[in-house]
Design a protein around this motif. Sequence first.
Motif: not given
Length: 440
Positions: A45-60, A64-72
């Motif tokens: 599920q997205f967002p998830s309060w405890s999974e900030t590490f996934i957010v940081r990974e996607i943001a990086t 650097v130019g990757v178009d990231v989409r999130i399937l919840s």
Amino acid sequence: MQSQASHVYASSEDATAAIARDSAYAELAATTQQPLQRVVYVVSQFPSWSETFIVREIATLIEVGVDVRILSLKRSGETMVQADAATLLDRVRQPLGPLPTLWNSLRVLFTHPVRIGGAVATVVADTWRTPAILAKSLATLVRSLSQIPWLQAFDPQFIHAHWSTYPTTAAWALARAMRRPFGFTCHAHDVFRNHHLLPRKIADAALAVTISRHNVGWLDRNISALAPRKLKVVHCGVDLRQISARTREPSGNRILGVGRLSPEKGFHTLIEALAILRDAGTPFLCTLVGEGPARQELRRLIDRHELRRYVELAGAQPQEYVRAALEQSTVFALPCQIAANGSRDGIPVALMEAMAAGCPVVSCPVSGVPELIGNEVHGLLAAERNAVSLAQALQRLLDDAPLRKRLAIAARQRIELEFDARKEALKLHDLMTRAVNHAA
């Protein structure tokens, strides 16, 4: 980075020329590689309060130019959304309604009957002994496959899942249906307890990632002989641009714990240790930040030891609250343990955040924690489930300012070297790029 080949020269070969040649080869390889441009992340599920590490990974990756989409796979029931996650909400694809889900899934099944039928058969063969997991796995297949029309329009080069349970089941099935490479990152409960289909997922993945060397060894011994060869270690780090090491010592004896209120965090042992400190005449205030199934049990334990004046259960709080609390705390305590059902942490991000902020830490040598904290070097490690040992470690830090300073400096350096979220995400970017090009 200088290639490994450049370390082996003929004795007459000029080293400078060899390095230049290797650099030219690297540039040529880079120009012939297909760049990583479009990635889909599959999460529970997205967002998830405890999974900030996934957010940081996607943001990086986005930086650097990757178009990231999130399937919840599920609609988030979170009442609080972290600010970093809020910036990604327009990239999230939520589950469809019942009728579109059914219609799209049937269309996909009729379009790819062999691929989808094979996926269903594999899931049933692996999970039929556990009906609840079988039902959830089949529901995951339906939900994920119903998103294929949207995914085909996006045309991802790579599909990546966090947690090797249902999200990776979805990524594996989507990869089969769409003929795309997939990968996953496994963490903790999905390694030690809920590892359905995991041998197959490790074998089929173009990229299998875990967050500690401890996990690689455990998976090798218990799940798949392929683990040492296939699994790559990418740490869940912290964003050092958002966490500065504090420059002054806080006043008073303040103890902070942050994490889900569940058995593997060891907060029950912490309460027992705090009672020992109180009985020894040590003044302190302790704040526990987080929510979870053990909240009422912890409250009863606090009352049993008459610690209400000393311990606050603060509930779930935003990142800003946690960072302010780290600034004001003398010690950070997270006494990890192996729960009765076998669940345990990987390497808790909360520990990394405390170390990055310069708050001295106490934990236990469980799972991957010793990979983060060298005892007496980056923090103190107390014996697991041992309230006396934990109380002694807390007492040492509360009493010894020079020790706190030495550990805090070394801990920050440790995070900078091996647990910087941006560096780790760039490592993952490189691994994804290689997987995409290998599959091309």
